[in-house]
Design an enzyme around this catalytic site. Structure first.
Site, mmCIF file in Angstrom:
data_model
loop_
_atom_site.group_PDB
_atom_site.id
_atom_site.type_symbol
_atom_site.label_atom_id
_atom_site.label_comp_id
_atom_site.label_asym_id
_atom_site.label_seq_id
_atom_site.Cartn_x
_atom_site.Cartn_y
_atom_site.Cartn_z
ATOM 1 N N CYS A 62 -18.233 32.973 0.664
ATOM 2 C CA CYS A 62 -17.469 31.779 0.577
ATOM 3 C C CYS A 62 -18.337 30.230 0.394
ATOM 4 O O CYS A 62 -18.932 30.087 1.467
ATOM 5 C CB CYS A 62 -16.241 31.504 1.316
ATOM 6 S SG CYS A 62 -15.380 30.095 0.921
ATOM 7 N N CYS A 66 -16.306 25.517 6.259
ATOM 8 C CA CYS A 66 -15.471 25.523 7.341
ATOM 9 C C CYS A 66 -16.127 26.322 8.645
ATOM 10 O O CYS A 66 -16.500 27.221 8.706
ATOM 11 C CB CYS A 66 -14.125 26.594 7.195
ATOM 12 S SG CYS A 66 -13.242 26.287 5.436
ATOM 13 N N CYS A 69 -15.710 29.715 10.356
ATOM 14 C CA CYS A 69 -15.419 30.803 9.520
ATOM 15 C C CYS A 69 -16.410 31.726 9.345
ATOM 16 O O CYS A 69 -17.605 30.966 8.916
ATOM 17 C CB CYS A 69 -14.753 30.668 8.205
ATOM 18 S SG CYS A 69 -14.338 31.910 7.104
ATOM 19 N N CYS A 106 -0.818 40.948 3.660
ATOM 20 C CA CYS A 106 -1.294 39.425 3.421
ATOM 21 C C CYS A 106 -2.720 40.121 2.971
ATOM 22 O O CYS A 106 -3.511 40.714 3.582
ATOM 23 C CB CYS A 106 -1.457 38.801 4.707
ATOM 24 S SG CYS A 106 -0.015 38.502 5.314
ATOM 25 N N CYS A 138 1.529 38.495 0.360
ATOM 26 C CA CYS A 138 1.022 37.122 0.732
ATOM 27 C C CYS A 138 -0.472 37.349 0.377
ATOM 28 O O CYS A 138 -1.179 38.065 0.466
ATOM 29 C CB CYS A 138 1.205 36.845 2.254
ATOM 30 S SG CYS A 138 0.702 34.999 2.576
ATOM 31 N N CYS A 198 2.812 29.447 3.061
ATOM 32 C CA CYS A 198 2.293 29.862 4.350
ATOM 33 C C CYS A 198 1.503 28.985 4.683
ATOM 34 O O CYS A 198 0.278 28.849 3.985
ATOM 35 C CB CYS A 198 2.052 31.095 4.343
ATOM 36 S SG CYS A 198 1.404 31.728 5.641
ATOM 37 N N ARG A 270 4.425 32.049 12.949
ATOM 38 C CA ARG A 270 3.443 33.089 13.347
ATOM 39 C C ARG A 270 2.416 33.003 14.449
ATOM 40 O O ARG A 270 1.475 32.214 14.280
ATOM 41 C CB ARG A 270 2.781 33.818 11.955
ATOM 42 C CG ARG A 270 3.679 33.826 10.903
ATOM 43 C CD ARG A 270 3.519 34.438 9.826
ATOM 44 N NE ARG A 270 4.223 34.265 8.508
ATOM 45 C CZ ARG A 270 5.079 35.473 8.258
ATOM 46 N NH1 ARG A 270 5.040 36.371 8.998
ATOM 47 N NH2 ARG A 270 5.690 34.955 7.092
HETATM 48 N N1 SAM Z 1 -10.364 31.042 1.507
HETATM 49 C C1 SAM Z 1 -8.827 31.153 1.970
HETATM 50 C C2 SAM Z 1 -8.506 29.794 2.492
HETATM 51 O O1 SAM Z 1 -9.586 29.208 3.138
HETATM 52 O O2 SAM Z 1 -7.546 29.596 2.488
HETATM 53 C C3 SAM Z 1 -8.799 32.234 2.963
HETATM 54 C C4 SAM Z 1 -9.152 32.749 3.913
HETATM 55 S S1 SAM Z 1 -9.053 31.714 5.722
HETATM 56 C C5 SAM Z 1 -10.047 32.978 6.529
HETATM 57 C C6 SAM Z 1 -7.326 31.848 6.196
HETATM 58 C C7 SAM Z 1 -7.177 30.872 7.520
HETATM 59 O O3 SAM Z 1 -7.510 31.729 8.603
HETATM 60 C C8 SAM Z 1 -8.202 29.786 7.743
HETATM 61 O O4 SAM Z 1 -7.531 28.582 7.049
HETATM 62 C C9 SAM Z 1 -7.932 29.506 9.126
HETATM 63 O O5 SAM Z 1 -7.041 28.835 9.334
HETATM 64 C C10 SAM Z 1 -7.660 30.863 9.632
HETATM 65 N N2 SAM Z 1 -8.891 31.162 10.295
HETATM 66 C C11 SAM Z 1 -10.105 31.823 9.653
HETATM 67 N N3 SAM Z 1 -11.253 32.148 10.576
HETATM 68 C C12 SAM Z 1 -10.515 31.937 11.974
HETATM 69 C C13 SAM Z 1 -11.131 31.888 13.295
HETATM 70 N N4 SAM Z 1 -12.396 32.066 13.445
HETATM 71 N N5 SAM Z 1 -10.020 31.731 14.171
HETATM 72 C C14 SAM Z 1 -8.933 31.203 14.079
HETATM 73 N N6 SAM Z 1 -8.363 31.241 12.746
HETATM 74 C C15 SAM Z 1 -9.205 31.383 11.632
HETATM 75 FE FE1 SF4 Z 2 -14.171 29.988 2.847
HETATM 76 FE FE2 SF4 Z 2 -13.527 30.746 5.357
HETATM 77 FE FE3 SF4 Z 2 -13.253 28.558 4.479
HETATM 78 FE FE4 SF4 Z 2 -11.361 30.160 3.482
HETATM 79 S S1 SF4 Z 2 -11.820 29.608 5.614
HETATM 80 S S2 SF4 Z 2 -12.347 28.480 2.612
HETATM 81 S S3 SF4 Z 2 -12.966 31.985 3.586
HETATM 82 S S4 SF4 Z 2 -15.403 29.481 4.502
#
Ligand code: SAM
Ligand code: SF4
Ligand code: DTB
Length: 336
Positions: A62, A66, A69, A106, A138, A198, A270
């Site tokens: 991606c 973030c 992530c 989901c 979802c 959500c 959740r």
């Molecule tokens: N790319 C998409 C987005 O950003 O909406 C989808 C995937 S993203 C992994 C979904 C959510 O999972 C993120 O917005 C974040 O809130 C949560 N998330 C991701 N990595 C995480 C982590 N290491 N610990 C806790 N929550 C996490």
């Molecule tokens: Fe990409 Fe992870 Fe950020 Fe979702 S949370 S936008 S998968 S970097």
């Protein structure tokens, strides 16, 4: 003093919460906060916990940054190699999740945004297939445009997950490749298409209590409230910018869940990522003060989650109702 009032009143459902009063709720003596949250929860919801299973259709690569992530190209996390999944194999996973008792499926794509083309067409087929199984569907796949939102709605999508993660003020400390406003714009498109939102966040990113209140202020002033509010605690993943973050105290999670419940009485709150770091007792307190869904299945997207059987045993012990219509390990849990 908190009144014991089980009569629903228009005062309970508000869209004009201000940060100071939210902060006051977050900081209340824990025993009062839990009591107040429980009253609201009992008034507006039955004691049922929805089981949702997660599946990563497209893992890694991606282009967003973030910092929590593992799927970002900016992280050096070692991800299990996982090619873009085909429709049939995703639907097989959905069927397995249903057999385990999940009511919601989901699906995640590690994308900055959805692009039209064959992968999007497959997404639509997956949504149709999951709905045909009788499950809620979802999707979480980054930003989208109006046309894509309309197509997802037409395919029967129940909800689109798009988290705000933290406060508008703290956001740039966590992500710089997009803005808070980008997130809000996508949420608006989802809502305009008639799809449930959500939307939640993460605690443990290094944010202050004020930031948590500020995130909850944005969420609780959406009208209607998001139908679903995932509260995650950071899973500090090796290779991400936040790998060295200190784990939060479980009481912080309980406070966040209870406050979300008070502010958004009817939403599904959740109890999401980070449950492996919570004791059984801490999770029970989260259910008591308003959490009414969990991610169910041994994997989240790239990290692990408690086993289905462990969760079924926990929920049975707590005495909340959940879908007991599962065909695996049926004898592992006493059915009521
Ligand atoms: N790319 C998409 C987005 O950003 O909406 C989808 C995937 S993203 C992994 C979904 C959510 O999972 C993120 O917005 C974040 O809130 C949560 N998330 C991701 N990595 C995480 C982590 N290491 N610990 C806790 N929550 C996490
Ligand atoms: Fe990409 Fe992870 Fe950020 Fe979702 S949370 S936008 S998968 S970097
Ligand atoms: C949400 O708020 N949490 C889920 C779901 N929505 C998509 C994702 C949690 C991911 C946890 C880290 C991982 O497994 O990579």
């Amino acid at each position: 003093m908190i009144e014991l009032d089980l009569v629903k009143t228009s005062k309970d459902l508000r869209f004009n919460w201000c940060r100071e009063e939210i902060l006051e709720i977050l900081n209340m003596p824990l025993i009062d906060l839990m009591w107040k949250a429980q009253i609201i929860h009992r008034k507006y919801n039955d004691y049922k916990v929805q089981l949702s299973s997660l599946f990563s259709v497209k893992t890694g690569g991606c282009t967003e940054n973030c910092s929590y992530c593992s799927q970002s190209i900016y992280s050096s996390s070692q991800l299990k190699s996982n090619p873009l999944q085909e429709v049939a194999s995703v639907l097989e996973r959905a069927q397995l999740a249903k057999d385990e008792g999940a009511e919601r499926f989901c699906m995640g794509w590690a994308w900055r945004e959805i692009r039209d083309g064959s992968a999007f067409n497959s997404m639509l087929e997956m949504v149709r297939g999951v709905r045909k199984l009788g499950m809620e569907a979802c999707v979480t796949a980054g930003m989208l445009n109006d046309n894509q939102a309309a197509k997802l709605a037409e395919a029967g999508l129940t909800a689109y997950n798009h988290n705000l993660d933290t406060s508008p003020e703290f956001y740039r400390n966590i992500i710089t490749t997009r803005t808070y406003q980008d997130r809000l714009d996508t949420l608006k498109r989802v809502r305009n298409a008639g799809i449930n939102i959500c939307c939640g966040g993460i605690i443990g990113l290094g944010e202050s209590k004020k930031d948590r209140a500020s995130l909850l202020e944005v969420l609780s002033n959406m009208n209607p409230h998001p139908e679903s509010v995932p509260i995650n605690s950071l899973v500090a993943i090796e290779g991400t910018g936040l790998e060295d973050s200190k784990a939060i105290d479980s009481i912080e999670m309980i406070r966040m869940i209870a406050t979300a419940r008070i502010l958004m009485p009817k939403s599904k709150v959740r109890l999401s990522a980070g449950r492996e770091n919570l004791t059984k007792e801490a999770q029970i307190l989260c259910f008591q003060c308003g959490a009414n869904s969990i991610f169910y299945g041994d994997e989240l997207l790239t990290t692990s989650n408690p086993a289905c059987e462990t969760d079924r045993r926990l929920l049975s012990e707590v005495g909340v109702s959940f879908n007991k219509n599962f065909s695996f390990n049926k004898n592992a849990v006493s059915s009521k």
